[in-house]
Design an enzyme around this catalytic site. Structure first.
Site, PDB file in Angstrom:
ATOM      1  N   GLU A 150       0.801  -1.227   0.000  1.00 34.41           N
ATOM      2  CA  GLU A 150       0.000   0.000   0.000  1.00 34.41           C
ATOM      3  C   GLU A 150       0.838   1.284   0.000  1.00 34.41           C
ATOM      4  OE1 GLU A 150      -2.815  -0.414   3.203  1.00 34.41           O
ATOM      5  OE2 GLU A 150      -3.926  -1.993   2.153  1.00 34.41           O
ATOM      6  N   GLU A 278      -5.650  -7.834  -1.008  1.00 37.79           N
ATOM      7  CA  GLU A 278      -6.385  -7.693   0.249  1.00 37.79           C
ATOM      8  C   GLU A 278      -7.801  -7.228  -0.053  1.00 37.79           C
ATOM      9  OE1 GLU A 278      -4.779  -5.254   3.346  1.00 37.79           O
ATOM     10  OE2 GLU A 278      -2.775  -6.153   3.222  1.00 37.79           O
TER      11      GLU A 278
END
Length: 510
Positions: A150, A278
């Site tokens: 991320e 995710e």
């Protein structure tokens, strides 16, 4: 995903209640074939024994006592590989203390976040990626590395934003450099690359609501220079339990979501491998309420429509605050989440459709009408203390060669043949209960068709953990290769010692 090596305990979560090998076994038994394992530099360099970083149940994790985090990771990788689970290592952050927005730290105010209280450079990051790539190169199920988790904030894809021109924050060249080094160390690996947040380059649609790691729009006009047969685009996307987007309050929610997903990452599939790294949430039980339930089902519908069932769900254990896990706080599997995933995998019907009319429930809290429960060399009790779902399950206390059968008959002993060519498989949940008997590995299931036509449950559940339920689906062809009619479903202790086991949710599936 199974996190923990990336956190301050630097080991898998919940070893204060569970065994580390049992966790891998359970994940496999639920139908997962790969595990994403987040780690951080601290995992590699911290030398404090893991049982000093967090309480570890000694009896279930004796082989971890006194081991460093890296030694534990070594054991974990080898065991997951032995059990046939594919492994994706995820470089989750430069620090175990926080999710840092870049793959380096050069601000002295943040040096305290690093394991050695010094700067952590891009070269350090690549060094550590290369280290794990080479260290586990001999494991055939070591699938790949998710090179950074991320990237966000100051990160841009590449040049294009007039307000962010410092090349050190450009993700594309950093990812390319990391991929080149990793593949030189281990050419068998896949390189998972996450997206960014908005690039603000005037080309992409930067107004689309997006999660950290979700945006791949610049890949269309500034493509990654990574071999296409090694590159996996791995976006992260979440519903309102994690991050409330403006799109969730639109009048056409959830129908509006597919266009955003297409723009952010879906447009690249199947031209590129795209695997969501995710997603998840509490599925109606979290801060997003029912809207998160709707969102997760919408994502599954979208992936099914794209023909892409490959994802990593966040996460296994229950202590991820906004998402929870596959396990609830009592370490029971959450059936609604598993049903959702099985639907994605093609193992269950969509949520707006009833179960197949050809499926036949044999036991669910009680034996179905025109079925009877019969023990031999055993006692059987329908009890409510050890239960997979609902209020009751069958407890079986079997002596040598003893067991139970579910008989296709009524109370007057009028038998009904079950057509052998109607059903494709037998589904059930099984547990050893609070204590795992030595004979659990001998437990088998069969029909009343003669010696040798049985399924060894250990082929589906390699090892049992105390108090854990395992879902098993056995093709009927294993027990009934000629598809002949049958009258009994039998569970037998095939050992010379006594055995207690539990059975729930017995279903014949068309």
């Amino acid at each position: 995903s199974h996190f923990g090596f990336n956190s301050t305990i630097l080991q898998p979560q919940y070893l204060w209640q569970m065994g580390w090998k049992d966790q891998i076994t359970q994940i496999k038994s639920l139908g997962f074939n790969a595990i994403r394992v987040p780690f951080v530099p601290d995992t590699l360099y911290n030398t404090t024994p893991v049982d000093e970083l967090s309480y570890v149940v000694p009896d279930l994790n004796r082989d971890l006592l006194g081991k460093t985090p890296l030694q534990v990771l070594d054991l974990w990788m080898a065991e997951a590989d032995r059990q046939g689970m594919y492994i994706l290592l995820d470089f989750h952050s430069v620090s175990m203390q926080t999710q840092y927005q870049t793959w380096f730290i050069d601000n002295p105010a943040d040096f305290h976040l690093i394991y050695n209280n010094q700067a952590y450079t891009k070269d350090d990051w690549i060094r550590d990626l290369v280290f794990v790539a080479g260290r586990y190169a001999t494991l055939p199920h070591f699938l790949g590395i998710d090179i950074y988790n991320e990237p966000n904030g100051v990160v841009r894809w590449s040049a294009g934003d007039a307000n962010m021109q410092d090349a050190k924050n450009f993700w594309k060249p950093a990812a390319e450099a990391a991929a080149t080094a990793v593949l030189a160390a281990n050419p068998n690996l896949l390189i998972f690359v996450q997206g960014i947040t908005a690039n603000w380059d005037g080309i992409e649609n930067s107004s689309i609501p997006m999660n950290w790691g979700e945006n791949f729009q610049p890949e269309r006009y500034q493509p990654l220079d990574i071999p296409s047969n090694k590159l996996v685009l791995s976006p992260h996307t979440y519903g309102p339990d994690v991050y409330v987007k403006s799109s969730f309050s639109a009048a056409n929610f959830p129908a509006n979501l597919a266009a955003d997903w297409d723009a952010l990452f879906g447009q690249f599939y199947p031209e590129h491998a795209v695997v969501i790294g995710e997603w998840g949430g509490r599925y109606g039980q979290g801060t997003g309420g029912h809207q998160d339930f709707v969102w997760q089902n919408a994502l599954v519908d979208y992936l099914i429509s794209k023909g892409n069932p490959n994802t990593f769900y966040w996460d296994y254990t229950p202590n991820s605050g906004d998402t929870g896990g596959i396990l609830d706080d009592n370490l029971n599997v959450i059936p609604d989440k598993m049903a959702l995933l099985q639907r994605l995998w093609g193992a269950a019907p969509p949520t707006n459709q009833p179960p197949s009319s050809g499926s036949l429930t044999v036991f669910d809290d009680a034996t179905a009408p025109r079925w009877a429960l019969d023990p031999w060399s055993a006692t059987s009790t329908v009890q409510g203390q050890v239960v997979k779902s609902g209020v009751s399950a069958v407890e079986v206390d079997a002596t040598t060669w003893g067991g139970i059968s579910f008989d296709s008959r009524d109370a007057d002993w009028v038998w009904t043949d079950q057509p052998g060519n109607l059903y494709s498989s037998l589904s059930f949940d099984v547990s050893a209960g609070p204590v795992v008997g030595a004979a659990m590995s001998s437990l088998q299931v069969s029909l009343d068709l003669g010696w040798g036509l049985s399924a060894q449950i250990s082929n589906y559940v390699p090892s049992f953990a105390p108090g854990v339920w395992y879902h098993v689906v056995v093709p009927l062809s294993v027990m009934n290769p000629q598809s002949v009619p049958f009258k009994k479903i039998m569970f037998q202790n095939n050992a010379e010692s006594d055995l207690t086991f539990y059975v729930d949710n017995v279903v014949l599936i068309q």
